[in-house]
Design a protein around this motif. Sequence first.
Motif, PDB file in Angstrom:
ATOM      1  N   SER A  55     -10.372   2.291   3.938  1.00  0.00           N
ATOM      2  CA  SER A  55      -9.441   2.775   4.957  1.00  0.00           C
ATOM      3  C   SER A  55     -10.175   3.299   6.189  1.00  0.00           C
ATOM      4  O   SER A  55     -11.358   3.676   6.131  1.00  0.00           O
ATOM      5  CB  SER A  55      -8.567   3.896   4.388  1.00  0.00           C
ATOM      6  N   HIS A  56      -9.438   3.322   7.293  1.00  0.00           N
ATOM      7  CA  HIS A  56      -9.928   3.953   8.515  1.00  0.00           C
ATOM      8  C   HIS A  56     -10.154   5.440   8.264  1.00  0.00           C
ATOM      9  O   HIS A  56      -9.321   6.115   7.644  1.00  0.00           O
ATOM     10  CB  HIS A  56      -8.901   3.770   9.631  1.00  0.00           C
ATOM     11  N   VAL A  57     -11.292   5.951   8.715  1.00  0.00           N
ATOM     12  CA  VAL A  57     -11.593   7.373   8.588  1.00  0.00           C
ATOM     13  C   VAL A  57     -10.976   8.110   9.765  1.00  0.00           C
ATOM     14  O   VAL A  57     -11.305   7.833  10.925  1.00  0.00           O
ATOM     15  CB  VAL A  57     -13.115   7.621   8.536  1.00  0.00           C
ATOM     16  N   GLU A  58     -10.050   9.019   9.469  1.00  0.00           N
ATOM     17  CA  GLU A  58      -9.366   9.755  10.521  1.00  0.00           C
ATOM     18  C   GLU A  58     -10.366  10.520  11.381  1.00  0.00           C
ATOM     19  O   GLU A  58     -11.314  11.127  10.877  1.00  0.00           O
ATOM     20  CB  GLU A  58      -8.357  10.742   9.918  1.00  0.00           C
ATOM     21  N   GLY A  59     -10.154  10.459  12.700  1.00  0.00           N
ATOM     22  CA  GLY A  59     -11.030  11.160  13.631  1.00  0.00           C
ATOM     23  C   GLY A  59     -12.092  10.273  14.239  1.00  0.00           C
ATOM     24  O   GLY A  59     -12.695  10.642  15.249  1.00  0.00           O
ATOM     25  N   ARG A  60     -12.337   9.124  13.658  1.00  0.00           N
ATOM     26  CA  ARG A  60     -13.302   8.196  14.225  1.00  0.00           C
ATOM     27  C   ARG A  60     -12.630   7.288  15.238  1.00  0.00           C
ATOM     28  O   ARG A  60     -11.510   6.858  15.048  1.00  0.00           O
ATOM     29  CB  ARG A  60     -13.929   7.327  13.133  1.00  0.00           C
ATOM     30  N   ASN A  61     -13.346   6.958  16.298  1.00  0.00           N
ATOM     31  CA  ASN A  61     -12.820   6.055  17.316  1.00  0.00           C
ATOM     32  C   ASN A  61     -13.197   4.602  17.056  1.00  0.00           C
ATOM     33  O   ASN A  61     -12.529   3.688  17.534  1.00  0.00           O
ATOM     34  CB  ASN A  61     -13.322   6.471  18.701  1.00  0.00           C
ATOM     35  N   GLU A  62     -14.256   4.396  16.280  1.00  0.00           N
ATOM     36  CA  GLU A  62     -14.709   3.027  16.072  1.00  0.00           C
ATOM     37  C   GLU A  62     -13.867   2.317  15.002  1.00  0.00           C
ATOM     38  O   GLU A  62     -13.221   2.951  14.170  1.00  0.00           O
ATOM     39  CB  GLU A  62     -16.187   2.991  15.679  1.00  0.00           C
ATOM     40  N   GLN A  63     -13.903   0.986  15.057  1.00  0.00           N
ATOM     41  CA  GLN A  63     -13.254   0.174  14.034  1.00  0.00           C
ATOM     42  C   GLN A  63     -14.103   0.253  12.761  1.00  0.00           C
ATOM     43  O   GLN A  63     -15.298  -0.028  12.782  1.00  0.00           O
ATOM     44  CB  GLN A  63     -13.143  -1.276  14.506  1.00  0.00           C
ATOM     45  N   GLU A  89       0.833  -1.204   0.000  1.00  0.00           N
ATOM     46  CA  GLU A  89       0.000   0.000   0.000  1.00  0.00           C
ATOM     47  C   GLU A  89       0.864   1.248   0.000  1.00  0.00           C
ATOM     48  O   GLU A  89       1.948   1.277   0.583  1.00  0.00           O
ATOM     49  CB  GLU A  89      -0.892   0.035   1.237  1.00  0.00           C
ATOM     50  N   TRP A  90       0.354   2.266  -0.664  1.00  0.00           N
ATOM     51  CA  TRP A  90       0.986   3.576  -0.632  1.00  0.00           C
ATOM     52  C   TRP A  90       0.664   4.234   0.712  1.00  0.00           C
ATOM     53  O   TRP A  90      -0.478   4.215   1.151  1.00  0.00           O
ATOM     54  CB  TRP A  90       0.453   4.434  -1.774  1.00  0.00           C
ATOM     55  N   PRO A  91       1.670   4.779   1.382  1.00  0.00           N
ATOM     56  CA  PRO A  91       1.414   5.338   2.725  1.00  0.00           C
ATOM     57  C   PRO A  91       0.617   6.645   2.659  1.00  0.00           C
ATOM     58  O   PRO A  91       0.740   7.387   1.684  1.00  0.00           O
ATOM     59  CB  PRO A  91       2.830   5.585   3.261  1.00  0.00           C
ATOM     60  N   PRO A  92      -0.170   6.887   3.737  1.00  0.00           N
ATOM     61  CA  PRO A  92      -0.427   6.011   4.872  1.00  0.00           C
ATOM     62  C   PRO A  92      -1.359   4.865   4.493  1.00  0.00           C
ATOM     63  O   PRO A  92      -2.242   5.028   3.662  1.00  0.00           O
ATOM     64  CB  PRO A  92      -1.082   6.943   5.903  1.00  0.00           C
ATOM     65  N   ALA A  93      -1.129   3.708   5.106  1.00  0.00           N
ATOM     66  CA  ALA A  93      -1.839   2.492   4.727  1.00  0.00           C
ATOM     67  C   ALA A  93      -3.261   2.480   5.288  1.00  0.00           C
ATOM     68  O   ALA A  93      -3.688   3.404   5.981  1.00  0.00           O
ATOM     69  CB  ALA A  93      -1.062   1.274   5.212  1.00  0.00           C
ATOM     70  N   VAL A  94      -3.980   1.389   4.985  1.00  0.00           N
ATOM     71  CA  VAL A  94      -5.391   1.270   5.354  1.00  0.00           C
ATOM     72  C   VAL A  94      -5.630   1.511   6.837  1.00  0.00           C
ATOM     73  O   VAL A  94      -6.592   2.164   7.230  1.00  0.00           O
ATOM     74  CB  VAL A  94      -5.926  -0.116   4.928  1.00  0.00           C
ATOM     75  N   CYS A  95      -4.735   0.988   7.679  1.00  0.00           N
ATOM     76  CA  CYS A  95      -4.980   1.135   9.118  1.00  0.00           C
ATOM     77  C   CYS A  95      -4.821   2.590   9.569  1.00  0.00           C
ATOM     78  O   CYS A  95      -5.273   2.948  10.654  1.00  0.00           O
ATOM     79  CB  CYS A  95      -4.076   0.216   9.935  1.00  0.00           C
ATOM     80  N   GLY A  96      -4.177   3.446   8.768  1.00  0.00           N
ATOM     81  CA  GLY A  96      -4.227   4.882   8.964  1.00  0.00           C
ATOM     82  C   GLY A  96      -3.556   5.418  10.204  1.00  0.00           C
ATOM     83  O   GLY A  96      -3.941   6.475  10.704  1.00  0.00           O
ATOM     84  N   TYR A  97      -2.529   4.750  10.719  1.00  0.00           N
ATOM     85  CA  TYR A  97      -1.907   5.207  11.958  1.00  0.00           C
ATOM     86  C   TYR A  97      -0.515   5.796  11.753  1.00  0.00           C
ATOM     87  O   TYR A  97       0.189   6.052  12.705  1.00  0.00           O
ATOM     88  CB  TYR A  97      -1.836   4.059  12.977  1.00  0.00           C
TER      89      TYR A  97
END
Length: 371
Positions: free
Chosen positions: A242-250, A52-60
Amino acid sequence: MRANSPKVLVVGAGVSGLTTALCLAREGFRVTVVAERFAPEIVSVVAGALWEWPPAVCGYHHDQISLARSKDWCVTSYRMFDELARAKVPGVAMRRSNFYFGHPVEESPHDLHKMQELAGKVRGFVHDRSLAERNGVSPDYGVVDAYSHMAPMIDTDQYMVWLMRQVKIHGVRVKRYRIEGLLAERRAELLDRFDAEAIVCCAGLGTAQLRGVGMYPLRGALVRVRNGGVRGPRIDEAHCVSHVEGRNEQDIVFIVPRNQRLLVLGGLAEKDEWSTDIDLENHGPVREMYERCLAFMPALRNAELDPDEPVRVGLRPFRNENVCLEWDDESQIIYNFAHGGAGFSFSWGCAQEAVGLVRSAVEDRKYSHSF
């Protein structure tokens, strides 16, 4: 390899450690790898292992300096895995990878920038919002845009066996050995014990103890289902949200063919969780992750769980500053760790940069005896 070739000790036998060892050996260094554990007892075999091109799916990955460097690492790894796939290396394949969005990509500066960067680095890039319908994504999931491209996908079990075999073919010595305490304090002893002139630490999460630095795991899990079979669909492409930045849920969706027989479903990203004793029955977020993938692609409801190993769990090695690849002047050790969920995506790029650091350290030693 000449008898007077510089000798290097690599600590760690995950994908980063073995790739670094292989690159060093190919450049003429005499290499020893030491590790407490080897595949399949390491987190590398748990990885989703989708390039994956960074940042990856997990978004951290947030650190901007690390992100800028990681793009070069990713390009190097992409080209190398592409070559390995053409050479039919076990466990390496180039397949189409699809990324989906609940908003038009153009409406998000972050997503648009990433897409524009990515488009020129990969083969077969397509931006097409109709991909969701064509690929069987549920119309109820809210996907309104998508793009896809060819990407390396790694069968971690097969590839780690191949990587170990290549390391040994290139003359690398491999030893099981547990290092206690700080590397800096044991440096002279280790160099003497393993007849080495330089140390490269690729110990992943174990570097927290070996260097005395703050790290944390980002716990992940993959549900493993049969790809095809009597009732299930045959999935030949990756499908990700991908994980949506700012959300706490999985909220991650990660559907990747491991090989012709196996499909892995994710993704889970639980910060600072150390236990790997979780599964579909005892941990709600694993079940929710699985159900999220089924809701996203309803045809997967007919896929059978892998009867031998329905779930794999691993601890991604993170630190706040993200990847560390550097020569530490105080300890006189090269560090290559904290790749998080991008170990495979960064592996060849980081390894080649580590070779350059080793070469510089060894060259400096020729002109001064302070190494």
